[in-house]
Structures are given as structure tokens and as C-alpha cells.
Motif scaffolding. Structure first.
Motif, PDB file in Angstrom:
ATOM      1  N   ASP A  77       0.799  -1.135   0.043  1.00 22.33           N
ATOM      2  CA  ASP A  77       0.054   0.042   0.010  1.00 22.33           C
ATOM      3  C   ASP A  77       0.934   1.351  -0.089  1.00 22.33           C
ATOM      4  O   ASP A  77       2.054   1.219   0.619  1.00 22.33           O
ATOM      5  CB  ASP A  77      -0.822   0.093   1.211  1.00 22.33           C
ATOM      6  CG  ASP A  77      -2.230   0.834   0.893  1.00 22.33           C
ATOM      7  OD1 ASP A  77      -3.094   0.374   0.768  1.00 22.33           O
ATOM      8  OD2 ASP A  77      -1.862   2.308   1.287  1.00 22.33           O
ATOM      9  N   ILE A 104       1.951   0.935  -6.286  1.00 23.65           N
ATOM     10  CA  ILE A 104       1.980  -0.411  -6.972  1.00 23.65           C
ATOM     11  C   ILE A 104       2.949  -0.439  -8.193  1.00 23.65           C
ATOM     12  O   ILE A 104       3.443  -1.411  -8.448  1.00 23.65           O
ATOM     13  CB  ILE A 104       0.600  -1.134  -7.240  1.00 23.65           C
ATOM     14  CG1 ILE A 104      -0.210  -0.211  -8.082  1.00 23.65           C
ATOM     15  CG2 ILE A 104      -0.054  -1.162  -5.943  1.00 23.65           C
ATOM     16  CD1 ILE A 104      -1.466  -1.242  -8.626  1.00 23.65           C
ATOM     17  N   TYR A 122     -12.693  -3.348  -3.597  1.00 23.59           N
ATOM     18  CA  TYR A 122     -13.333  -2.162  -2.975  1.00 23.59           C
ATOM     19  C   TYR A 122     -12.877  -1.062  -2.955  1.00 23.59           C
ATOM     20  O   TYR A 122     -12.316  -0.673  -1.936  1.00 23.59           O
ATOM     21  CB  TYR A 122     -13.864  -2.648  -1.718  1.00 23.59           C
ATOM     22  CG  TYR A 122     -14.910  -4.106  -1.855  1.00 23.59           C
ATOM     23  CD1 TYR A 122     -15.878  -4.058  -2.370  1.00 23.59           C
ATOM     24  CD2 TYR A 122     -14.440  -5.293  -1.233  1.00 23.59           C
ATOM     25  CE1 TYR A 122     -16.997  -5.141  -2.588  1.00 23.59           C
ATOM     26  CE2 TYR A 122     -14.908  -6.482  -1.225  1.00 23.59           C
ATOM     27  CZ  TYR A 122     -16.177  -6.567  -2.025  1.00 23.59           C
ATOM     28  OH  TYR A 122     -16.789  -7.721  -2.187  1.00 23.59           O
TER      29      TYR A 122
HETATM   30  C1  LIG Z   1     -10.165   2.136  -0.234  1.00 22.31           C
HETATM   31  S1  LIG Z   1      -8.871   1.399   0.114  1.00 22.31           S
HETATM   32  C2  LIG Z   1      -8.773  -0.088  -0.259  1.00 22.31           C
HETATM   33  C3  LIG Z   1      -9.934  -0.589   0.306  1.00 22.31           C
HETATM   34  C4  LIG Z   1      -9.701  -1.948   1.065  1.00 22.31           C
HETATM   35  N1  LIG Z   1     -10.416  -3.035   0.788  1.00 22.31           N
HETATM   36  C5  LIG Z   1      -9.854  -1.946   2.615  1.00 22.31           C
HETATM   37  O1  LIG Z   1     -10.851  -1.475   2.772  1.00 22.31           O
HETATM   38  O2  LIG Z   1      -9.308  -2.453   3.313  1.00 22.31           O
HETATM   39  C6  LIG Z   1      -7.694   2.167  -1.245  1.00 22.31           C
HETATM   40  C7  LIG Z   1      -6.168   2.050  -0.856  1.00 22.31           C
HETATM   41  O3  LIG Z   1      -5.413   2.271  -1.914  1.00 22.31           O
HETATM   42  C8  LIG Z   1      -4.290   2.654  -1.463  1.00 22.31           C
HETATM   43  N2  LIG Z   1      -3.514   3.317  -2.684  1.00 22.31           N
HETATM   44  C9  LIG Z   1      -3.948   4.575  -3.458  1.00 22.31           C
HETATM   45  N3  LIG Z   1      -3.049   4.662  -4.244  1.00 22.31           N
HETATM   46  C10 LIG Z   1      -2.193   3.910  -4.345  1.00 22.31           C
HETATM   47  C11 LIG Z   1      -1.071   3.235  -5.313  1.00 22.31           C
HETATM   48  N4  LIG Z   1      -0.869   4.029  -6.492  1.00 22.31           N
HETATM   49  N5  LIG Z   1      -0.505   2.310  -4.951  1.00 22.31           N
HETATM   50  C12 LIG Z   1      -0.624   1.586  -3.803  1.00 22.31           C
HETATM   51  N6  LIG Z   1      -1.650   1.888  -2.955  1.00 22.31           N
HETATM   52  C13 LIG Z   1      -2.586   2.899  -3.276  1.00 22.31           C
HETATM   53  C14 LIG Z   1      -4.695   3.638  -0.282  1.00 22.31           C
HETATM   54  O4  LIG Z   1      -3.244   4.164   0.449  1.00 22.31           O
HETATM   55  C15 LIG Z   1      -5.627   2.891   0.349  1.00 22.31           C
HETATM   56  O5  LIG Z   1      -5.271   2.378   1.313  1.00 22.31           O
END
Ligand SMILES: C[S@@+](CC[C@H](N)C(=O)[O-])C[C@H]1O[C@@H](n2cnc3c(N)ncnc32)[C@H](O)[C@@H]1O
Length: 256
Positions: A77, A104, A122
């Protein structure tokens, strides 16, 4: 504009709120609750003994829940607060897991490990600017014959909320709070992108992932959008002109 910096700061702030929320119920998780939903548990199937890479794992509750089902898990993350929290939860639960703080794309460029399963869920794809690069990252990290699985919010909901359906390279920049019930009203700048389902499917196919399952659901397992009605326990619905709108889609694929 550095979209990674903007989103990292926003997700660091959100994580601090989320760990204290009823929505994420960390206490329940620490008491042994598996926080995964029947959608992904049923569709992904048995994970026992398999290596599982969780992209955009947030603060690790889903990742560690897969570990509780027997998977050997790695979570990635962007948010440093989320990854620090995930590491603490790993120690508190005595589970085994690796957590890596990285966006990522950078992870994909440097990682050499190949996994049995790559999982994401999600609220993931809207943070990714280029889905072809996303799908290449997924394919690169899968063993031949390995499984990719995504359970994602359906873009239908976005249309009804006034967001575009189709992709635009320019991000949508806005100030937003968060989706948990304890949102403190503070808004952070975020950068996100709309991705139609065809783009998700075509990116995966182009990266060599053969799609073996595609489903759409009329409910969300999370009460995270305004006006949702819980008709059955853990199933939240939204209607338009009296009809249910699709709220979740899932895709499962196998790397060629
Ligand atoms: C809505 S959450 C994922 C939901 C997950 N299913 C949960 O509720 O545990 C989205 C996640 O994507 C991560 N994120 C956003 N952009 C990203 C990137 N470019 N690379 C890695 N992680 C990323 C954010 O830090 C966040 O923790």
C-alpha cells in the motif's frame, strides 16, 4: 502535480480515522473476526498454503483475514500510516504477513517474487492512473497459472453520483472527507480516475490474464454510500426509480 504525494497524504489521514471506526471494527478483528465478505471468499476459493499478494491492502485487515484462512500473505500500500498499522496488527494477532509501503507501479518494477494469487478489492482502481500498467504489474507478479481476483465497486454508482463513466487521462481532483461513520469533517485533496469496466477487462486481457469469471452484484457488503438500505444482514442496496443499481463487480482470471 504529484498524484502519489497527494493521495498518500490523504490516505495517511484517512487511515488514522479508519482504525478508530466502527466501520472497520479493529476490536472485532483482534478478537478473531474474519472481515472478508462472502463474495470474495466464495469466488476466490481455497487459499490454504497459497502465496497471496494483496495490492492496495490499506491497513491490512483483509490481508490478515486471508492469512487466517491459511494464505501466505504480502500486502502493498501507498500509505505509510496504513502499512505501519498493518505491521502492528500482525504482531498483535501473531499472524505471519509481510507488508510493504510502496505505490503499486514502483513495487511492480522492483519485485521479483511470483505469487499464486494477486488480490485487490473495493475502492482500488480509481486511484490508478493507467490500468494497462496496473494489469502488467499484476501479470508480472503472478506465477503462470496463478489467479487474479478483484471485487470492486461498480462504476454505475459513480455515474449516479455525478462522476464520469469514461476514462480521462487528467485526474479528477477534489477535496473529500472519508467514508467511515466517524469522519471528522476535515477534507483532503485527492486525485482519482474513472475506469469503465471494459477498460479493466481489456487491460487484463492485454497483460495475458484469461478471464474465467465476471459477476455483478445488486448490493454492497459495505454501508459506504449515502442512502443505502440494508435489506438483508450485510447487504446494502441503492435504488434508482425503484430499481436496484449494480454496486459491485468481480473478475477472476488466470495468467497464461
Ligand atoms: C479504499 S482502500 C482499499 C480498500 C480495502 N479494500 C480496505 O478497505 O481495506 C484504497 C487503498 O489504496 C491505496 N492506494 C492508493 N493509491 C495507491 C497506489 N498508487 N499504490 C498503492 N496503493 C495505493 C490507499 O493508500 C488505500 O489504502
Amino acid at each position: 502535480m504529484d498524484y502519489l504525494e497527494i493521495n498518500k497524504e490523504a490516505w495517511n489521514k484517512r487511515t488514522e480515522i479508519h482504525v478508530k471506526s466502527k466501520f472497520y471494527d479493529v476490536d472485532g478483528f483482534l478478537k478473531g473476526k474474519n472481515v472478508l465478505n462472502e463474495i470474495e471468499i466464495n469466488e476466490l476459493g481455497d487459499v490454504k498454503g497459497k502465496t497471496l499478494l494483496h495490492l492496495q491492502c490499506h491497513f491490512g485487515l483483509d490481508t490478515l483475514s486471508w492469512a487466517r484462512l491459511g494464505a501466505k500473505v504480502t500486502g502493498v500500500d501507498l500509505s505509510s500510516t496504513a502499512i505501519e498499522t498493518a505491521k502492528k496488527l500482525t504482531l498483535n494477532t501473531g499472524l505471519e504477513a509481510d507488508f510493504i509501503c510502496s505505490d503499486i507501479y514502483s513495487f511492480g518494477e522492483t519485485s521479483t517474487e511470483k505469487y499464486d494469487i494477486v488480490f485487490t478489492s473495493y475502492g482500488a482502481v480509481c486511484w490508478i492512473p493507467d490500468l494497462e500498467k496496473w494489469a502488467e504489474t499484476i501479470a508480472k507478479n503472478l506465477k503462470p497459472g496463478g489467479t487474479f481476483y478483484i471485487a470492486e465497486f461498480h462504476p454505475f454508482y459513480d455515474i449516479f453520483s455525478g462522476y464520469p463513466y469514461f476514462y480521462n487521462q487528467q485526474p479528477i481532483i477534489e477535496k473529500e472527507g472519508t467514508y467511515t461513520e466517524n469522519d471528522n469533517g476535515e477534507k483532503s485533496e485527492i486525485a482519482c480516475w474513472s475506469h469503465p469496466i471494459s477498460e479493466v477487462v481489456n487491460s487484463l486481457l492485454k497483460a495475458g490474464i484469461q478471464i474465467i469469471l465476471f459477476n455483478e452484484y445488486s448490493y454492497s457488503p459495505y454501508n459506504c454510500f449515502e442512502g443505502m438500505i440494508e435489506r438483508e444482514k450485510g447487504k446494502f442496496y441503492l435504488t434508482h426509480k425503484g430499481e436496484d443499481i449494480p454496486l459491485v463487480y468481480t473478475i477472476k482470471g488466470i495468467k497464461n
